[in-house]
Design a protein around this motif. Sequence first.
Motif, PDB file in Angstrom:
ATOM      1  N   PHE A  59       7.867   2.720  13.450  1.00  0.00           N
ATOM      2  CA  PHE A  59       8.999   3.299  14.170  1.00  0.00           C
ATOM      3  C   PHE A  59       9.638   4.452  13.393  1.00  0.00           C
ATOM      4  O   PHE A  59      10.768   4.846  13.675  1.00  0.00           O
ATOM      5  N   GLU A  60       8.905   4.978  12.421  1.00  0.00           N
ATOM      6  CA  GLU A  60       9.453   6.046  11.583  1.00  0.00           C
ATOM      7  C   GLU A  60       9.815   7.296  12.384  1.00  0.00           C
ATOM      8  O   GLU A  60      10.857   7.918  12.127  1.00  0.00           O
ATOM      9  N   TYR A 106       1.295   5.226   7.603  1.00  0.00           N
ATOM     10  CA  TYR A 106      -0.022   4.639   7.855  1.00  0.00           C
ATOM     11  C   TYR A 106      -0.073   3.708   9.062  1.00  0.00           C
ATOM     12  O   TYR A 106      -1.168   3.353   9.518  1.00  0.00           O
ATOM     13  N   HIS A 107       1.069   3.289   9.593  1.00  0.00           N
ATOM     14  CA  HIS A 107       1.055   2.356  10.718  1.00  0.00           C
ATOM     15  C   HIS A 107       0.390   2.992  11.935  1.00  0.00           C
ATOM     16  O   HIS A 107       0.440   4.215  12.116  1.00  0.00           O
ATOM     17  N   LYS A 108      -0.201   2.165  12.775  1.00  0.00           N
ATOM     18  CA  LYS A 108      -1.011   2.698  13.882  1.00  0.00           C
ATOM     19  C   LYS A 108      -0.199   3.546  14.845  1.00  0.00           C
ATOM     20  O   LYS A 108      -0.736   4.443  15.503  1.00  0.00           O
ATOM     21  N   GLU A 109       1.116   3.285  14.945  1.00  0.00           N
ATOM     22  CA  GLU A 109       1.947   4.057  15.861  1.00  0.00           C
ATOM     23  C   GLU A 109       2.273   5.452  15.341  1.00  0.00           C
ATOM     24  O   GLU A 109       2.727   6.314  16.096  1.00  0.00           O
ATOM     25  N   ASN A 110       2.057   5.679  14.064  1.00  0.00           N
ATOM     26  CA  ASN A 110       2.481   6.931  13.441  1.00  0.00           C
ATOM     27  C   ASN A 110       1.467   8.055  13.604  1.00  0.00           C
ATOM     28  O   ASN A 110       0.259   7.832  13.525  1.00  0.00           O
ATOM     29  N   TYR A 130       6.399  19.338   0.634  1.00  0.00           N
ATOM     30  CA  TYR A 130       5.934  17.968   0.889  1.00  0.00           C
ATOM     31  C   TYR A 130       4.502  17.794   0.414  1.00  0.00           C
ATOM     32  O   TYR A 130       3.758  18.763   0.228  1.00  0.00           O
ATOM     33  N   TYR A 131       4.128  16.551   0.192  1.00  0.00           N
ATOM     34  CA  TYR A 131       2.710  16.236   0.003  1.00  0.00           C
ATOM     35  C   TYR A 131       2.430  14.850   0.548  1.00  0.00           C
ATOM     36  O   TYR A 131       3.296  13.981   0.572  1.00  0.00           O
ATOM     37  N   VAL A 132       1.205  14.679   1.019  1.00  0.00           N
ATOM     38  CA  VAL A 132       0.739  13.392   1.531  1.00  0.00           C
ATOM     39  C   VAL A 132      -0.011  12.684   0.403  1.00  0.00           C
ATOM     40  O   VAL A 132      -0.517  13.319  -0.530  1.00  0.00           O
ATOM     41  N   LYS A 133      -0.073  11.361   0.496  1.00  0.00           N
ATOM     42  CA  LYS A 133      -0.760  10.603  -0.554  1.00  0.00           C
ATOM     43  C   LYS A 133      -1.398   9.354   0.028  1.00  0.00           C
ATOM     44  O   LYS A 133      -0.785   8.627   0.799  1.00  0.00           O
ATOM     45  N   GLY A 134      -2.654   9.128  -0.393  1.00  0.00           N
ATOM     46  CA  GLY A 134      -3.336   7.883  -0.055  1.00  0.00           C
ATOM     47  C   GLY A 134      -4.122   7.943   1.235  1.00  0.00           C
ATOM     48  O   GLY A 134      -3.989   8.862   2.046  1.00  0.00           O
ATOM     49  N   ILE A 135      -4.951   6.929   1.427  1.00  0.00           N
ATOM     50  CA  ILE A 135      -5.758   6.792   2.635  1.00  0.00           C
ATOM     51  C   ILE A 135      -5.638   5.350   3.116  1.00  0.00           C
ATOM     52  O   ILE A 135      -5.783   4.408   2.335  1.00  0.00           O
ATOM     53  N   PHE A 136      -5.380   5.178   4.400  1.00  0.00           N
ATOM     54  CA  PHE A 136      -5.270   3.837   4.981  1.00  0.00           C
ATOM     55  C   PHE A 136      -6.633   3.403   5.492  1.00  0.00           C
ATOM     56  O   PHE A 136      -7.370   4.194   6.078  1.00  0.00           O
ATOM     57  N   GLU A 137      -6.941   2.114   5.302  1.00  0.00           N
ATOM     58  CA  GLU A 137      -8.289   1.648   5.621  1.00  0.00           C
ATOM     59  C   GLU A 137      -8.595   1.612   7.113  1.00  0.00           C
ATOM     60  O   GLU A 137      -9.768   1.595   7.512  1.00  0.00           O
ATOM     61  N   GLN A 138      -7.569   1.586   7.974  1.00  0.00           N
ATOM     62  CA  GLN A 138      -7.824   1.513   9.411  1.00  0.00           C
ATOM     63  C   GLN A 138      -7.898   2.898  10.051  1.00  0.00           C
ATOM     64  O   GLN A 138      -7.898   3.037  11.267  1.00  0.00           O
ATOM     65  N   GLY A 139      -7.932   3.908   9.230  1.00  0.00           N
ATOM     66  CA  GLY A 139      -8.025   5.285   9.699  1.00  0.00           C
ATOM     67  C   GLY A 139      -7.616   6.196   8.566  1.00  0.00           C
ATOM     68  O   GLY A 139      -6.915   5.779   7.661  1.00  0.00           O
TER      69      GLY A 139
END
Length: 272
Positions: free
Chosen positions: A206-207, A230-234, A252-261
């Motif tokens: 819900f971010e 990383y949540h599926k709704e985002n 800004y910078y992004v970081k990491g990889i989520f396993e479901q995508g």
Amino acid sequence: MRRLKILFYWLFGKKNNLSFTEIVKFLVKPTRNQIGSNYIEKIEKGEHYLVSFKNVPNKLFWPVEFDPKSIYQVTSETFDLNDWHYYRKEKTPIEDGDILLDIGTAEGLFPLVVAEKCKKIFLIEPSKLFVECLQKTFEPYKEKIIIHNVVVGDEDGMINFNEESLSGKIGENNHKNDTQIAIKKIDSLISEDETITYLKADIEGFEYEMLKGAKNTIKKNKPKIAITTYHKENNPSEIIDLILSYVPEYKYYVKGIFEQGPKPVMIHFWIE
């Protein structure tokens, strides 16, 4: 399997600011439970679980309704500098005198660790079970803590909430354990007279809605931001575009990889 999926995304998708060295270290690092156990002294069961840490003097209260095994994961995320879920990266540290807005506080370990540095802390948490424990955990800091037991979004009103799981469920109808809870915009909760210097958010997908309701707060204060994506709704790109529409000068910078995508786990924003 989780690590192999992430390696696949790193090889053939977006690397999200992960170097070759970082991905190798990730593939061979201990589990979050193992890392968390390095910081936890003991967990005692009573009316609530009482968690003692090796590196934090104050104790954490955890609801007996929830599995205490999850404490190990949040402990790893809070203390492991190399965890992609770690909030206090180089550009978004907690500094002396910061005023923290913690959205989706849950058990409250993150604000507990930084409480001594912060001048004031706002905790936003919809779960009454967690709120009861937060009140006990932050008793030593009650003069600087304000707890809001609400859901946050892009409107003010009422919404269904279910406390059966750690993440809770928001907005689902016809569940036997649903209760009505207030939903508030951040702009309604935080008065114009207040200053916010750090915004942390992890609210289970819900971010984006929360950010739409935090427009004035972000534009006025230009806080450091550490937010999960990383949540599926985002949609991380939508989150970036929205925040930059409020404050174009954000870096800004992004970081990491989520396993479901191949989504980034976190996005960090700051003003140079």
